[in-house]
Enzyme design. Structure first.
Site, mmCIF file in Angstrom:
data_model
loop_
_atom_site.group_PDB
_atom_site.id
_atom_site.type_symbol
_atom_site.label_atom_id
_atom_site.label_comp_id
_atom_site.label_asym_id
_atom_site.label_seq_id
_atom_site.Cartn_x
_atom_site.Cartn_y
_atom_site.Cartn_z
ATOM 1 N N GLY A 250 49.643 7.377 -41.023
ATOM 2 C CA GLY A 250 51.142 7.473 -41.232
ATOM 3 C C GLY A 250 51.998 7.000 -39.915
ATOM 4 C CE LYS A 251 48.311 3.700 -35.853
ATOM 5 N NZ LYS A 251 47.624 4.156 -37.195
ATOM 6 C CG ASN B 290 -0.002 0.917 5.224
ATOM 7 O OD1 ASN B 290 -0.928 1.400 5.569
ATOM 8 N ND2 ASN B 290 -0.071 0.677 3.743
ATOM 9 N N GLY C 266 0.996 -1.333 0.001
ATOM 10 C CA GLY C 266 -0.260 0.007 -0.136
ATOM 11 C C GLY C 266 0.712 1.175 0.097
ATOM 12 C CE LYS C 267 6.294 1.678 -3.102
ATOM 13 N NZ LYS C 267 6.444 2.341 -4.383
ATOM 14 C CB SER C 268 1.155 4.283 -4.516
ATOM 15 O OG SER C 268 2.416 3.840 -5.486
ATOM 16 C CB SER D 20 45.471 3.431 -28.912
ATOM 17 O OG SER D 20 46.253 4.323 -29.465
#
Lengths: 300, 618
Positions: free
Chosen positions: B463-464, B156, B27-29, B532
């Site tokens: 070009g690495k 409750n 019965g929370k809500s 990377s």
């Protein structure tokens, strides 16, 4: 003002959220609707970065049907030092003749607001979009995160919300994705008014009661702001003492009768009100869960 | 500072943050809906909608279903359950509340944790007729884990058990026994009814045997403590504000303690210190700022501060570590497996991190320790955690703002875990380093050089390899001791088992970075030539080296130019969709933000690039 511990806590939290969002953003932007919430958000963000100018532009989605006073106020604000304003209108919608009088409010909103917003966000490539939304406005918003994830089509997926723990916001994004950031999520309408009063924040005068020309339609008071508004046979604008709790497009925003001409009177009236502020927004009544549907489609 | 307005009495206290835990059966809500309704927080038009909704979705027959004031999402209304956390504000003449209303079902434990993480008080709902359920204890443990120190056990639906005192007392006793070991400092039990409102906002005539406060009275007066109330000054830096050369401010929210102009502070990690010049709140300088204030600090001395550092009292600065013992709640759909890399966010610092081992999982209902190889969705476990770079921290119990963290999956950006630091593991106690007499400095000296790692990153065909090859030849001629680690070559051997998914790519980089580190330790100049693409991976690699040892070299050529060169025909294949996850086409490349060396191969010849590199190396 800092003696008001509620306002101070809300201000501190909002500033923390704004700084966090800007620190993580590549291209931040603030949605500026000219209303009271936007006015507060703007001033909070200025405080967050003072003495630097606001590190993001304001974006106003102009439907061309805003109250004239709003546009004047917007332009005065944009003229201040350090404020950059971008105004976007869905030109295709204008050319197709989409207006609140010729199309249903949902169609009009879809074209002139939702589509227009998507166009503007795509054009700017914004990844962090600050909004003045509050959780007390409406039920689906009560469940929305402060940093609310949108996919590359700007859609909100309520079932896939990121858990939001403590003040640790997950700001990671893939290509085209964005976050709608609501720093005032935990504020209420009353907080907004108290803060406006405490920090002397300029707002559009339409929020204050004044004699204005209105017609009554289906129990709602609509202000006749310009001569584009078609009057029904036998309908004549009459002058009444009214104000607005929320501002949008004038044909879609109802006024309330009020004698509140000062901020203190507005605060008192807000606390005593038995209707929520969105009652004056005609688009929200279209159907069940209308806001949630709009948000899934990319409305803010 | 603005004009003074009359603030309501409730605003003399900061808002109290509550989490309301329970399921629809408890019965929370209805309970929170009743509190909103009874404290006149519901507008007439909202009530009108709820009345319409009640006829359509409601569970109360002809009566209004107050739960519908809260259940906001369409899915929930259709299922009649509350799936996501909803936040509500409630204002009484005495106090302002922000209520997180969280779902009860086990499958939504992550939402429960979300609500609990910002709460000071937890209201744990129990259905008097159904008694203590597994979830009652689970909610209590999760609330405690995420920092809640005050619990209200609200029994409750007392109306369904004829307001029976013995039922209530038996439930209270059972609860206290079950949660005895959790360590919540304050537990208050009360009998209530959400349906009728008894003991919520008004005293119950049906239960004259109960002489405690109503739920609202208790919440209005409870004095709360948070982890970190007594901690010294700490402020994680969110943002560095430098509008012009005259002003340099450090923005953040004070996590604990107080700060004043003149106070001596230290910036952690590191040992830089300075007196505080000014403390700004908004546009105004203040005499002092305390916990929770959003401030901007300026210093009298110019020191280096970046986002993710912690500004602390110089006399009592926080510890820094890269090895931790932590409790985590796993929230990912895929289970947690030790060894995978995640992004960790703690206060304002983001680092790469991995769970090095899972010590055990925790049975959430009883607290029992269970052996575990992995953690499934909604499971809690105790783990060892390693970060790529040191993080200033505090145990969560001592300072909640410096000891809580989240883990983010770097593939899909989902938040997959939330955790709390228990303590730092001494590196020595965790991984024993063999100490040898011949150090890297000595080895490098013998070679008459400074050992370095040159990390080449850039798109395929930028070009690495060409530049790396040419550089190594030049260094060889100069009599330097070098080694070249090339992406393609390593994939034939060391990393032959890895594919091209994001996880595999990350592991690929991790292995190569470790190999490069060993070679630098051996005194070599190591050239790593790897696409990377991810910044976090490169930062992880950098974290393995001593400051100055690692040089990020950005070999820069636009994707268009690389696709035009395309020496191996890979771009053509990728554009035809024949290669998945191809960097620059179907997978992102994150450009280095501040590489040590930035070389555009569209503007410089390979020979010019090598000259530039040699200048930087010497």
């Amino acid at each position: 003002m800092r003696d008001d511990r509620v306002l101070a806590a809300l201000e501190d939290e909002a500033i923390e959220i704004i700084r966090e969002g800007v620190a993580a953003a590549s291209r931040p932007v603030m949605l500026y609707s000219i209303g009271k919430d936007s006015s507060v958000l703007l001033r909070l963000a200025q405080r967050a970065f003072w003495p630097a100018p606001l590190p993001m532009p304001l974006l106003h989605v102009d439907t061309t049907w805003k109250f004239r006073e709003m546009i004047q106020f917007r332009d005065r604000t944009a003229a201040e030092d350090g404020i950059k304003l971008i105004v976007h209108t869905n030109q295709e919608g204008v050319q197709a003749g989409v207006t609140p009088f010729t199309h249903s409010s949902s169609r009009y909103t879809e074209v002139m607001k939702t589509e227009a917003l998507r166009q503007a966000l795509d054009a700017g490539g914004y990844d962090m979009i600050f909004i003045g939304a509050r959780r007390d406005e409406e039920k689906s918003r009560a469940k929305e995160r402060i940093f609310s994830f949108r996919n590359a089509a700007h859609q909100w997926e309520p079932r896939a919300q990121r858990p939001e723990l403590w003040n640790l916001y997950n700001t990671r994004l893939g290509a085209g994705e964005s976050l709608r950031v609501a720093p005032m999520s935990n504020w209420t309408e009353a907080d907004i008014w108290r803060y406006i009063a405490a920090r002397e924040i300029p707002i559009v005068s339409l929020y204050h009661a004044a004699e204005r020309p209105v017609v009554e339609r289906e129990g709602q008071l609509i202000m006749v702001d310009d001569d584009r508004m078609p009057l029904n046979p036998g309908e004549a604008p009459e002058s009444r003492l009214v104000r607005f709790r929320t501002l949008g497009c004038y044909p879609l925003t109802a006024a309330v009768e009020s004698t509140a001409t000062t901020l203190d009177a507005i605060i008192a009236e807000t606390l005593a009100a038995d209707g929520s502020e969105r009652e004056g927004r005609l688009i929200d009544h279209d159907d069940e869960a209308s806001m949630e549907k709009k948000k899934r489609d990319g409305y803010f | 500072m603005g004009r003074e307005v009359t603030s309501p009495t409730s605003n003399r206290l900061a808002p109290l943050r509550l989490v309301l835990c329970g399921s629809v059966d408890d019965g929370k809500s209805t309970l929170i809906g009743r509190m909103l309704y009874d404290s006149n927080q519901v507008f007439a038009d909202q009530l009108g909608k709820v009345e319409a909704d009640s006829r359509r979705w409601g569970t109360q027959g002809e009566n209004i279903d107050l739960a519908l004031l809260l259940d906001g999402l369409q899915d929930e209304r259709e299922q009649g359950i509350t799936i996501d956390v909803a936040y509500r504000s409630l204002e009484t003449p005495r106090r302002r509340f922000i209520v997180a209303d969280v779902p009860g079902h086990e499958q939504y434990t992550r939402n429960m944790a979300t609500g609990a993480s910002t709460a000071q008080v937890a209201i744990i709902l129990v259905n008097a007729r159904r008694g203590i359920l597994p979830q009652t204890a689970r909610h209590t443990r999760i609330a405690a884990m995420f920092g809640v120190r005050h619990v209200v056990l609200a029994v409750n639906k007392m109306d369904l058990v004829d307001w029976d005192q013995a039922t209530f007392e038996a439930l209270e006793e059972e609860y206290r026994e079950l949660t005895d070991d959790v360590g919540v400092p304050e537990v208050v039990a009360m009998p209530v009814s959400g349906l009728t409102g008894d003991n919520l906002t008004r005293r119950s005539d049906n239960m004259p045997w109960y002489d405690g406060p109503t739920l609202l009275e208790h919440l209005e007066t409870v004095q709360v403590t948070d982890p970190g109330d007594d901690a010294p000054f700490r402020m994680p830096v969110q943002y560095v504000n430098r509008p012009h050369s005259e002003f340099r401010g450090y923005c953040g929210r004070v996590a604990s303690g107080t700060v004043k102009p003149g106070q001596r502070i230290r910036v952690v990690p590191g040992s830089s210190e300075s007196p505080v010049k000014s403390v700004l709140v908004g546009r105004g300088e203040v005499e002092r700022a305390g916990r929770g204030d959003s401030v901007t600090l300026t210093f009298s001395t110019e020191i280096d501060v970046t986002r993710g550092d912690v500004i602390a009292d110089a006399e009592d600065a926080p510890a820094v570590s890269d090895q931790f013992r932590a409790s985590i709640l796993w929230m990912g759909e895929q289970p947690l497996v030790a060894g995978r890399l995640y992004l960790l966010k703690m206060h304002t610092r983001e680092v790469t991190a991995k769970v090095t081992s899972i010590r055990h999982s925790v049975e959430v209902r009883t607290g029992e320790r269970l052996a575990a190889k992995q953690l499934e969705l909604n499971e809690i476990g105790v783990v060892n955690l390693a970060t790529s770079r040191p993080v200033p921290f505090a145990p969560f119990e001592e300072n909640g703002k410096l000891g809580g963290f989240i883990l983010v999956d770097r593939g899909n950006n989902r938040t997959v875990a939330a955790g709390t630091i228990s303590y730092a593991l001494m590196r020595a106690a965790n991984v024993t380093w063999q100490q040898f007499d011949i150090s890297r400095e000595v080895r490098a000296q013998l070679k008459r050089q400074d050992a370095r790692c040159l990390w080449f990153t850039g798109l395929s065909a930028s070009g690495k390899s060409t530049v790396a090859n040419l550089l190594e030849r030049r260094l060889y001629i100069e009599g330097r001791h070098t080694y070249l680690l090339d992406g393609d070559n390593v994939r034939h051997g060391l990393n032959a088992d890895l594919g091209f998914t994001e996880i595999d790519r990350t592991e690929n980089i991790r292995r190569v970075a470790e190999v490069a580190r060993l070679m630098v330790d051996a005194g070599l100049i190591v050239i790593v030539s790897f696409i990377s693409p991810f910044r976090a991976d490169r930062e992880m690699a950098r974290g393995l080296f001593e400051p100055g040892e690692f040089l990020e070299v950005f070999i820069d050529a636009s994707a268009e130019e690389c696709a035009r060169r395309d020496p191996k025909g890979l771009y053509a294949k990728a554009l035809r969709g024949e290669i998945k996850n191809f960097t620059g086409i179907s997978s992102p490349y994150e450009r280095p933000e501040e590489p040590e060396i930035h070389l555009s191969t569209e503007e410089l010849s390979p020979e010019d690039c090598v000259e530039e590199l040699l200048r930087k190396l010497n």
